[in-house]
Design a protein around this motif. Structure first.
Motif, PDB file in Angstrom:
ATOM      1  N   VAL A  79       0.918  -1.153   0.052  1.00 26.08           N
ATOM      2  CA  VAL A  79      -0.057  -0.006   0.047  1.00 26.08           C
ATOM      3  C   VAL A  79       0.791   1.175   0.010  1.00 26.08           C
ATOM      4  CG1 VAL A  79      -1.635   1.446   1.577  1.00 26.08           C
ATOM      5  CG2 VAL A  79      -1.896  -0.950   1.184  1.00 26.08           C
ATOM      6  N   THR A  80       1.842   1.235   0.869  1.00 33.73           N
ATOM      7  CA  THR A  80       2.509   2.632   1.002  1.00 33.73           C
ATOM      8  C   THR A  80       3.543   2.793  -0.228  1.00 33.73           C
ATOM      9  OG1 THR A  80       3.984   0.851   2.390  1.00 33.73           O
ATOM     10  CG2 THR A  80       2.807   2.730   3.521  1.00 33.73           C
ATOM     11  N   ASP A  81       3.883   1.850  -1.138  1.00 34.29           N
ATOM     12  CA  ASP A  81       4.449   1.851  -2.438  1.00 34.29           C
ATOM     13  C   ASP A  81       3.563   2.804  -3.354  1.00 34.29           C
ATOM     14  OD1 ASP A  81       6.976   0.642  -1.437  1.00 34.29           O
ATOM     15  OD2 ASP A  81       5.826  -1.247  -1.849  1.00 34.29           O
ATOM     16  N   PHE A  82       2.355   2.354  -3.446  1.00 34.00           N
ATOM     17  CA  PHE A  82       1.345   2.909  -4.332  1.00 34.00           C
ATOM     18  C   PHE A  82       1.208   4.259  -3.820  1.00 34.00           C
ATOM     19  CE2 PHE A  82       0.209  -1.565  -5.052  1.00 34.00           C
ATOM     20  CZ  PHE A  82       0.428  -1.670  -6.485  1.00 34.00           C
ATOM     21  N   VAL A  83       0.859   4.645  -2.649  1.00 36.85           N
ATOM     22  CA  VAL A  83       0.622   5.985  -2.121  1.00 36.85           C
ATOM     23  C   VAL A  83       1.905   6.837  -2.262  1.00 36.85           C
ATOM     24  CG1 VAL A  83       0.517   7.138   0.037  1.00 36.85           C
ATOM     25  CG2 VAL A  83      -0.878   5.044  -0.101  1.00 36.85           C
ATOM     26  N   SER A  84       3.164   6.264  -2.061  1.00 34.19           N
ATOM     27  CA  SER A  84       4.440   7.020  -2.399  1.00 34.19           C
ATOM     28  C   SER A  84       4.517   7.406  -3.896  1.00 34.19           C
ATOM     29  CB  SER A  84       5.616   6.323  -2.292  1.00 34.19           C
ATOM     30  OG  SER A  84       6.762   6.974  -2.450  1.00 34.19           O
ATOM     31  N   GLU A  85       4.048   6.629  -4.621  1.00 32.02           N
ATOM     32  CA  GLU A  85       4.001   6.971  -6.164  1.00 32.02           C
ATOM     33  C   GLU A  85       3.025   8.050  -6.522  1.00 32.02           C
ATOM     34  OE1 GLU A  85       4.518   4.098 -10.315  1.00 32.02           O
ATOM     35  OE2 GLU A  85       2.701   3.656  -8.936  1.00 32.02           O
ATOM     36  N   ALA A  86       1.923   7.799  -5.967  1.00 30.73           N
ATOM     37  CA  ALA A  86       0.761   8.645  -6.138  1.00 30.73           C
ATOM     38  C   ALA A  86       0.974  10.210  -5.845  1.00 30.73           C
ATOM     39  CB  ALA A  86      -0.525   8.599  -5.290  1.00 30.73           C
ATOM     40  N   LEU A  87       2.118  10.361  -4.976  1.00 34.28           N
ATOM     41  CA  LEU A  87       2.486  11.598  -4.085  1.00 34.28           C
ATOM     42  C   LEU A  87       3.645  12.232  -5.196  1.00 34.28           C
ATOM     43  CD1 LEU A  87       2.613  10.907  -0.415  1.00 34.28           C
ATOM     44  CD2 LEU A  87       0.898  12.273  -1.421  1.00 34.28           C
ATOM     45  N   GLY A  88       3.707  11.656  -6.059  1.00 27.59           N
ATOM     46  CA  GLY A  88       5.029  11.798  -7.079  1.00 27.59           C
ATOM     47  C   GLY A  88       6.450  11.565  -6.433  1.00 27.59           C
ATOM     48  N   LEU A  89       6.467  10.635  -5.560  1.00 24.97           N
ATOM     49  CA  LEU A  89       7.521  10.202  -4.906  1.00 24.97           C
ATOM     50  C   LEU A  89       8.066   8.781  -5.535  1.00 24.97           C
ATOM     51  CD1 LEU A  89       6.500  11.075  -1.377  1.00 24.97           C
ATOM     52  CD2 LEU A  89       8.349  12.379  -2.638  1.00 24.97           C
ATOM     53  N   PRO A  90       9.180   8.350  -5.150  1.00 25.57           N
ATOM     54  CA  PRO A  90       9.584   6.910  -5.862  1.00 25.57           C
ATOM     55  C   PRO A  90       8.553   6.117  -5.713  1.00 25.57           C
ATOM     56  CG  PRO A  90      11.336   7.751  -4.677  1.00 25.57           C
ATOM     57  CD  PRO A  90      10.203   8.716  -4.234  1.00 25.57           C
ATOM     58  N   PRO A  91       8.338   5.069  -6.744  1.00 22.86           N
ATOM     59  CA  PRO A  91       7.250   3.962  -6.529  1.00 22.86           C
ATOM     60  C   PRO A  91       7.410   2.998  -5.768  1.00 22.86           C
ATOM     61  CG  PRO A  91       8.850   3.532  -8.508  1.00 22.86           C
ATOM     62  CD  PRO A  91       9.404   4.814  -7.911  1.00 22.86           C
ATOM     63  N   SER A  92       8.557   2.908  -4.835  1.00 24.13           N
ATOM     64  CA  SER A  92       8.733   1.928  -3.893  1.00 24.13           C
ATOM     65  C   SER A  92       9.484   2.644  -2.540  1.00 24.13           C
ATOM     66  CB  SER A  92       9.411   0.644  -4.095  1.00 24.13           C
ATOM     67  OG  SER A  92      10.733   1.092  -4.724  1.00 24.13           O
ATOM     68  N   VAL A  93       9.077   2.360  -1.360  1.00 19.65           N
ATOM     69  CA  VAL A  93       9.643   3.024  -0.224  1.00 19.65           C
ATOM     70  C   VAL A  93      10.611   2.069   0.442  1.00 19.65           C
ATOM     71  CG1 VAL A  93       8.928   3.785   2.283  1.00 19.65           C
ATOM     72  CG2 VAL A  93       7.263   3.869   0.482  1.00 19.65           C
ATOM     73  N   PRO A  94      11.910   2.713   0.546  1.00 16.49           N
ATOM     74  CA  PRO A  94      13.070   1.733   0.946  1.00 16.49           C
ATOM     75  C   PRO A  94      12.903   1.349   2.461  1.00 16.49           C
ATOM     76  CG  PRO A  94      13.805   3.838   0.182  1.00 16.49           C
ATOM     77  CD  PRO A  94      12.206   4.018   0.352  1.00 16.49           C
TER      78      PRO A  94
END
Length: 354
Positions: A79-94
Motif C-alpha cells: 500500500v505504502t509503495d502505491f501511495v508514495s508513487e501517487a504523491l510523485g515520490l519513488p514507486p517503492s519505499v526503501p
C-alpha cells in the motif's frame, strides 16, 4: 452562439488546467513518506535481523519490478509503495536497514516497519522482530542523519511536511492474544483492545514530539477472514472466524475514537483513521466485482496455512495468477488487493491531510 460556446469551452479548459496544476502542487507539497508498522508495510527491514519472519525469497516478490524478493510479504508492492508513487515520490519505499540506500534516497521515503511486530512489545519479542519503540528510535537516528546531509532547516521541513503512515496491530491478535496464554490471562478482550489503543496513541504522540504532523493510522482488516484464520476455525472450518473479526471491529472503533482525541490534543497535527476493514470486507463480499476468483486461500503453497518460510517450502504449489487471489499467503494480501486499499487512501484519506 458558436463564439459563446467556444469561449465557454476555453474557460472550462483553463479551469481544468488550473485544477490539475493545483492538485499536482498539493501532492508535491509532500517531500517524503515515513512508515511504521508490521509486515503490511515492511519493505525489507526483517532481512537484516535474526528472525524467521522473512519474505526475501521466492515466491515473494515475483511480481515486483525485476521479480526481486525484497522482503515485502507479498507478490509485489505494498500500500505504502502505491501511495508514495501517487504523491510523485519513488514507486517503492526503501527499508531503513537496507544500507544500499543513501540518505538522499531515504529523504524521499523510508520504512521502519518490521514483519511480525505489534503495538504490544510482547508481540515483537515473540517473533524476534523490531518493536515499535525501536522503530521510533530509528526515526530519531534518521532525523539526525537528515540534518547532517541536508542541513537543519531542510531536514526540519521534510519532517514537518512528510506523510506518516502507521499500519500495525494485527499480530497482537493473530500471533499473540488468540494463540498464546500470557495476555489472555492478564486481560479480557476489551481490556486488551484498550491497552493496544493506548499504545497506538503513545506511538503517534512520540512521532509528533519528533516532528510528525500529517499522520494516517490504518485500522485492522477483517482478521477472522484471513486464510489462516479460516483454516484454524475449528467450529466452522473454511469459514471466517466471526469472533476474531468482531474483535477487529471493536479495536477499530476504539482507535477511531482515540484518533479524534489526538486531533484535539496535538496542536498543528492532523491524524486520520484509515478504514481498511470495510475496503477488504467489500472485496470479500463481492470478489467478482473486483476481478478476484479466490478469497479463502492464499496464492502460495496450499493457501491454507503457509506464510513466510512455509511459502518457500511449498513454492511448487503456488498459484499461477496472483491477481485472481485476494491473499498472496495465508495472512498477507496480494499486490492487487494492496492497490485497492491504496486507492481508497489516495482518493479519500489524503484529501483530509493535504
Amino acid at each position: 452562439m458558436a463564439s459563446h460556446l467556444s469561449g465557454y469551452c476555453w474557460l472550462l479548459t483553463i479551469l481544468l488546467i488550473a485544477f490539475l496544476l493545483c492538485s499536482a502542487a498539493t501532492a508535491g507539497d509532500v517531500p517524503a513518506i515515513i512508515v511504521f508498522g508490521d509486515s503490511t508495510v515492511d519493505a525489507g527491514n526483517n532481512n537484516y535481523i535474526l528472525t524467521v519472519a522473512k519474505g526475501n525469497f521466492p515466491p515473494y516478490g515475483r511480481d515486483f519490478d525485476g521479480g526481486v524478493a525484497t522482503g515485502r510479504f507479498s507478490n509485489g508492492r505494498l500500500v505504502t509503495d502505491f501511495v508514495s508513487e501517487a504523491l510523485g515520490l519513488p514507486p517503492s519505499v526503501p527499508a531503513y536497514l537496507d544500507t544500499s540506500y543513501t540518505i538522499d534516497q531515504l529523504a524521499m521515503g523510508v520504512s521502519f516497519a518490521s514483519g511480525g511486530t505489534g503495538l504490544d512489545s510482547l508481540t515483537a519479542r515473540v517473533a524476534s522482530v523490531i518493536p515499535l519503540s525501536q522503530q521510533l528510535e530509528y526515526f530519531k537516528e534518521y532525523i539526525e542523519r537528515l540534518k547532517v546531509a541536508k542541513g537543519e532547516d531542510v531536514a526540519d521541513e521534510i519532517i514537518a511536511e512528510a506523510l506518516y503512515v502507521f499500519s500495525v496491530g494485527t499480530n497482537d491478535f493473530i500471533i499473540n492474544y488468540f494463540h498464546l496464554p500470557l495476555r489472555r490471562a492478564a486481560y479480557t478482550t476489551a481490556e486488551y483492545v484498550a491497552h493496544l489503543v493506548g499504545e497506538a496513541g503513545a506511538a503517534v504522540r512520540a512521532a509528533y514530539e519528533l516532528g510528525a504532523r500529517r499522520v494516517i493510522f490504518a485500522g485492522l482488516a477483517p482478521i477472522g477472514c484471513l486464510p489462516s484464520a479460516r483454516t484454524l476455525n475449528h467450529d466452522a472450518p473454511g469459514e471466517c472466524d466471526e469472533e476474531q473479526s468482531q474483535v477487529a471491529v471493536a479495536f477499530n472503533s476504539a482507535l477511531a475514537e482515540a484518533i479524534e482525541k489526538l486531533n484535539d490534543e496535538l496542536a498543528g497535527a492532523r491524524v486520520v483513521y484509515s478504514d481498511t476493514y470495510n475496503v477488504i470486507s467489500a472485496v470479500l463480499s463481492n470478489p467478482s466485482d473486483y476481478g478476484f476468483v479466490n478469497i479463502a486461500q492464499g496464492c502460495c503453497g496450499t493457501g491454507l496455512i503457509e506464510t513466510s518460510v512455509l511459502c518457500a517450502f511449498n513454492e511448487h504449489l503456488t498459484c499461477q495468477d496472483a491477481d485472481s487471489y485476494v491473499f498472496f499467503d495465508s495472512v498477507h494480501p496480494s499486490e492487487r488487493t494492496y492497490k485497492i486499499v491504496a486507492n481508497k487512501i489516495i482518493n479519500t484519506d489524503l484529501k483530509l491531510l493535504l
